[in-house]
Design a protein around this motif. Sequence first.
Motif, PDB file in Angstrom:
ATOM      1  N   VAL A 197       0.818  -1.264   0.124  1.00 12.10           N
ATOM      2  CA  VAL A 197       0.007  -0.025  -0.008  1.00 12.10           C
ATOM      3  C   VAL A 197       0.951   1.084   0.057  1.00 12.10           C
ATOM      4  N   VAL A 198       0.800   2.064  -1.043  1.00  7.90           N
ATOM      5  CA  VAL A 198       1.861   3.245  -1.166  1.00  7.90           C
ATOM      6  C   VAL A 198       0.809   4.625  -0.610  1.00  7.90           C
ATOM      7  N   GLU A 199       1.535   5.244   0.070  1.00  8.00           N
ATOM      8  CA  GLU A 199       1.119   6.705   0.401  1.00  8.00           C
ATOM      9  C   GLU A 199       1.964   7.727   0.095  1.00  8.00           C
ATOM     10  N   VAL A 200       1.697   8.480  -0.947  1.00  9.75           N
ATOM     11  CA  VAL A 200       2.503   9.582  -1.264  1.00  9.75           C
ATOM     12  C   VAL A 200       2.236  10.792  -0.630  1.00  9.75           C
ATOM     13  N   LEU A 201       3.007  11.181   0.223  1.00  8.20           N
ATOM     14  CA  LEU A 201       2.811  12.601   0.849  1.00  8.20           C
ATOM     15  C   LEU A 201       3.306  13.867   0.266  1.00  8.20           C
ATOM     16  N   ASP A 202       2.498  14.914   0.544  1.00  8.79           N
ATOM     17  CA  ASP A 202       3.032  16.236  -0.027  1.00  8.79           C
ATOM     18  C   ASP A 202       3.467  16.871   1.258  1.00  8.79           C
ATOM     19  N   ILE A 203       4.874  17.473   1.321  1.00  5.75           N
ATOM     20  CA  ILE A 203       5.410  18.144   2.484  1.00  5.75           C
ATOM     21  C   ILE A 203       4.574  19.594   2.460  1.00  5.75           C
ATOM     22  N   ASN A 204       3.998  20.128   1.581  1.00  2.00           N
ATOM     23  CA  ASN A 204       3.111  21.329   1.656  1.00  2.00           C
ATOM     24  C   ASN A 204       1.956  21.138   2.685  1.00  2.00           C
ATOM     25  N   ASP A 205       1.711  19.812   2.845  1.00  2.00           N
ATOM     26  CA  ASP A 205       0.552  19.659   3.919  1.00  2.00           C
ATOM     27  C   ASP A 205       1.214  19.652   5.430  1.00  2.00           C
ATOM     28  N   TYR A 206       2.454  19.919   5.514  1.00  3.12           N
ATOM     29  CA  TYR A 206       3.329  20.004   6.858  1.00  3.12           C
ATOM     30  C   TYR A 206       3.898  21.413   6.938  1.00  3.12           C
ATOM     31  N   GLU A 207       3.414  22.352   6.427  1.00  8.44           N
ATOM     32  CA  GLU A 207       4.082  23.700   6.561  1.00  8.44           C
ATOM     33  C   GLU A 207       4.040  24.318   8.034  1.00  8.44           C
ATOM     34  N   MET A 208       4.845  24.815   8.235  1.00  3.99           N
ATOM     35  CA  MET A 208       4.901  25.229   9.820  1.00  3.99           C
ATOM     36  C   MET A 208       5.833  26.537   9.647  1.00  3.99           C
ATOM     37  N   PRO A 209       5.770  27.373  10.734  1.00  2.00           N
ATOM     38  CA  PRO A 209       6.705  28.587  10.821  1.00  2.00           C
ATOM     39  C   PRO A 209       8.387  28.063  10.899  1.00  2.00           C
TER      40      PRO A 209
END
Length: 179
Positions: free
Chosen positions: A35-47
Amino acid sequence: MKLLAFAASSSRQSINKQLATYAASLVAAGQEGVVVEVLDINDYEMPIFSQDREAELGQPEQAQRFFAKIAEADAIIISFAEHNGSYTAAYKNLFDWTSRIDMKVFQNTPMVMLATSPGPGGANTVLTAATTSAPYFAADVKASLSIPSFFDNFDMQNQQLTNPELLDKLQSAVATLAQ
């Protein structure tokens, strides 16, 4: 097997995301039950990380979610973009915040580290930095590979490597995750 794949890039047209996604598809095609999950690091944007912000904010929910995604994975594929010979600011910030939760960011998860760029260097400088520092952050790096001259070696329409030698190397690299 739960396979987590992502690019260490915030570009919406990231060639590294395309490479990580393609590499993950090779694992899924070669093994049942992946099972492949492709993340987008834009979903984890922080200061931008600083000790002052950490004192003020604690550990942001985005960093906690990212750390949890790594914990849930049986294997990881990361493809690094290179900005001025180093990590992208977006990835470095996410990594810095996550490392404050636990320095063992990668939690001994087996991984393949990749990198690519439009030029002949293939982002090898950042890949070398990532693989060299990986053991300090509990990364079980099974293989690493730089893909030079991305647009000369990758078919954008069919989303696949066209260079047989590089394809063979990539298949060998991702096969290490099945072992």
